[in-house]
Design an enzyme around this catalytic site. Sequence first.
Site, PDB file in Angstrom:
ATOM      1  N   PRO A  85       0.837  -1.205   0.000  1.00  0.00           N
ATOM      2  CA  PRO A  85       0.000   0.000   0.000  1.00  0.00           C
ATOM      3  C   PRO A  85       0.872   1.257   0.000  1.00  0.00           C
ATOM      4  CG  PRO A  85      -0.426  -1.370   1.958  1.00  0.00           C
ATOM      5  CD  PRO A  85       0.650  -2.050   1.180  1.00  0.00           C
ATOM      6  N   GLY A  95       1.974   5.259   0.593  1.00  0.00           N
ATOM      7  CA  GLY A  95       1.777   6.418   1.467  1.00  0.00           C
ATOM      8  C   GLY A  95       1.491   6.103   2.915  1.00  0.00           C
ATOM      9  N   GLY A  99       3.964   4.496   4.987  1.00  0.00           N
ATOM     10  CA  GLY A  99       5.209   4.233   5.705  1.00  0.00           C
ATOM     11  C   GLY A  99       5.810   2.866   5.464  1.00  0.00           C
ATOM     12  N   LEU A 100       5.399   2.187   4.388  1.00  0.00           N
ATOM     13  CA  LEU A 100       5.942   0.845   4.140  1.00  0.00           C
ATOM     14  C   LEU A 100       7.003   0.853   3.028  1.00  0.00           C
ATOM     15  CD1 LEU A 100       2.655  -1.267   4.447  1.00  0.00           C
ATOM     16  CD2 LEU A 100       4.392  -0.848   6.195  1.00  0.00           C
ATOM     17  N   GLY A 101       7.499   2.034   2.713  1.00  0.00           N
ATOM     18  CA  GLY A 101       8.633   2.131   1.789  1.00  0.00           C
ATOM     19  C   GLY A 101       8.287   1.851   0.335  1.00  0.00           C
ATOM     20  N   ALA A 148      10.949   1.311  -2.783  1.00  0.00           N
ATOM     21  CA  ALA A 148      10.951   0.012  -3.465  1.00  0.00           C
ATOM     22  C   ALA A 148      10.718   0.212  -4.960  1.00  0.00           C
ATOM     23  CB  ALA A 148       9.880  -0.900  -2.875  1.00  0.00           C
ATOM     24  N   ASP A 205      15.460   3.564   3.407  1.00  0.00           N
ATOM     25  CA  ASP A 205      14.469   2.671   2.798  1.00  0.00           C
ATOM     26  C   ASP A 205      15.035   2.008   1.543  1.00  0.00           C
ATOM     27  OD1 ASP A 205      12.894   3.665   4.753  1.00  0.00           O
ATOM     28  OD2 ASP A 205      11.238   4.266   3.464  1.00  0.00           O
TER      29      ASP A 205
HETATM   30  O1  PMV Z   1       6.980   6.732   7.596  1.00  0.00           O
HETATM   31  P1  PMV Z   1       8.312   6.413   7.024  1.00  0.00           P
HETATM   32  O2  PMV Z   1       8.492   4.976   6.753  1.00  0.00           O
HETATM   33  O3  PMV Z   1       8.688   7.304   5.890  1.00  0.00           O
HETATM   34  O4  PMV Z   1       9.394   6.622   8.161  1.00  0.00           O
HETATM   35  C1  PMV Z   1       9.800   7.859   8.664  1.00  0.00           C
HETATM   36  C2  PMV Z   1      10.859   7.611   9.693  1.00  0.00           C
HETATM   37  C3  PMV Z   1      11.201   8.847  10.516  1.00  0.00           C
HETATM   38  O5  PMV Z   1      12.102   8.411  11.505  1.00  0.00           O
HETATM   39  C4  PMV Z   1       9.970   9.410  11.179  1.00  0.00           C
HETATM   40  C5  PMV Z   1      11.836   9.941   9.678  1.00  0.00           C
HETATM   41  C6  PMV Z   1      13.222   9.636   9.151  1.00  0.00           C
HETATM   42  O6  PMV Z   1      13.635  10.325   8.190  1.00  0.00           O
HETATM   43  O7  PMV Z   1      13.927   8.770   9.688  1.00  0.00           O
END
Ligand code: PMV
Length: 317
Positions: free
Chosen positions: A102, A104, A106-108, A112, A152
């Site tokens: 999915p 947006g 936070g799963l990269g 990817a 990521d």
């Molecule tokens: O939500 P994501 O997977 O983009 O993670 C952000 C991680 C933070 O620590 C909040 C920000 C960062 O740049 O490390």
Amino acid sequence: MKSVASAPGKIILFGEHFVVYGIKAILCSIDKRITATSQFLDEKIVRVSSSLGESEMDLNSLNNLEKIPQKFMKPFFYVAQKAIEENSSEHGIEIILESQIPAGVGLGSSSAACVAVTASVNGLFNKLSKEEVVKRAIQAERTIFEQNSGADSSVSTFGGLMSYDLKNGFQDIPSRNNLNFIISNSAQIHDTQDIVRQVRNFKEKNEDMFRKLCKQEIEIVKNATTALKDNNLNELGSLMLKNQDLLKQIGISTEKIDLLVREAKKTAYGAKITGAGGGGCIISLVDNSNMGDTLDNLRKISDCFLAKIDYNGLTYR
Ligand code: PMV
């Protein structure tokens, strides 16, 4: 000729946000992937299509990436433009993306996609090494997210478990743990940069408290490193809940996230936000003994799916 490459998404197990202030974070890639398929076209265009939309540009305008209507596609055109230029090619290229991740939350997925597209497009000419792919993928992603740390993309390219901190960069965690997670999507869209800014404001207003929380996070990450080595699920779960408590104290949990965590911890070893928070996803640590019950409970209140650690990273097909 088709050139196909796929790359995994990721979760952050420990240390998000605190990593911005120098503390070590632990992340891993997951067995949910984005696949990119590239092929030459007779038409002198680059066309990118995915479930999120389709965009095309002719080869002459590739130097002006600002013209792309869908901003998230900019890195893919950047990758195509570089490959065409470096190989003095006169062919157009079609890139098709298929995703199991999915977007947006936070799963990269964006990293990817950059890794898979970089490997697939360049594979039409000369296959790049993983080191070359990750370098180019990070440059590509920086066309839309300048301050991107590269975490990521690195974990997506090399796979497995890694630690990351500002001073030492990435370090592979030599483990082959077969951890199982349930990823639950709160369906609350977040913007990582906004939430990072929000945490900075919190820190500036609460310097003493933030220092204490940082110390606690250091301890959590240290103990988690040992628990990962020992494959101690009880300990890992309890550390995840402690980490979640710190994330709540810095203000990035939401009512929906609190509800998901409460529900998960009835049966799972532990649960916490993964990534920026303010919505996004939570991860729950499970094994065969509690996977079914936890899934049943979480499915009543969220979209969720199972994920394992991926140890392959970028693969060519
Ligand atoms: O939500 P994501 O997977 O983009 O993670 C952000 C991680 C933070 O620590 C909040 C920000 C960062 O740049 O490390």
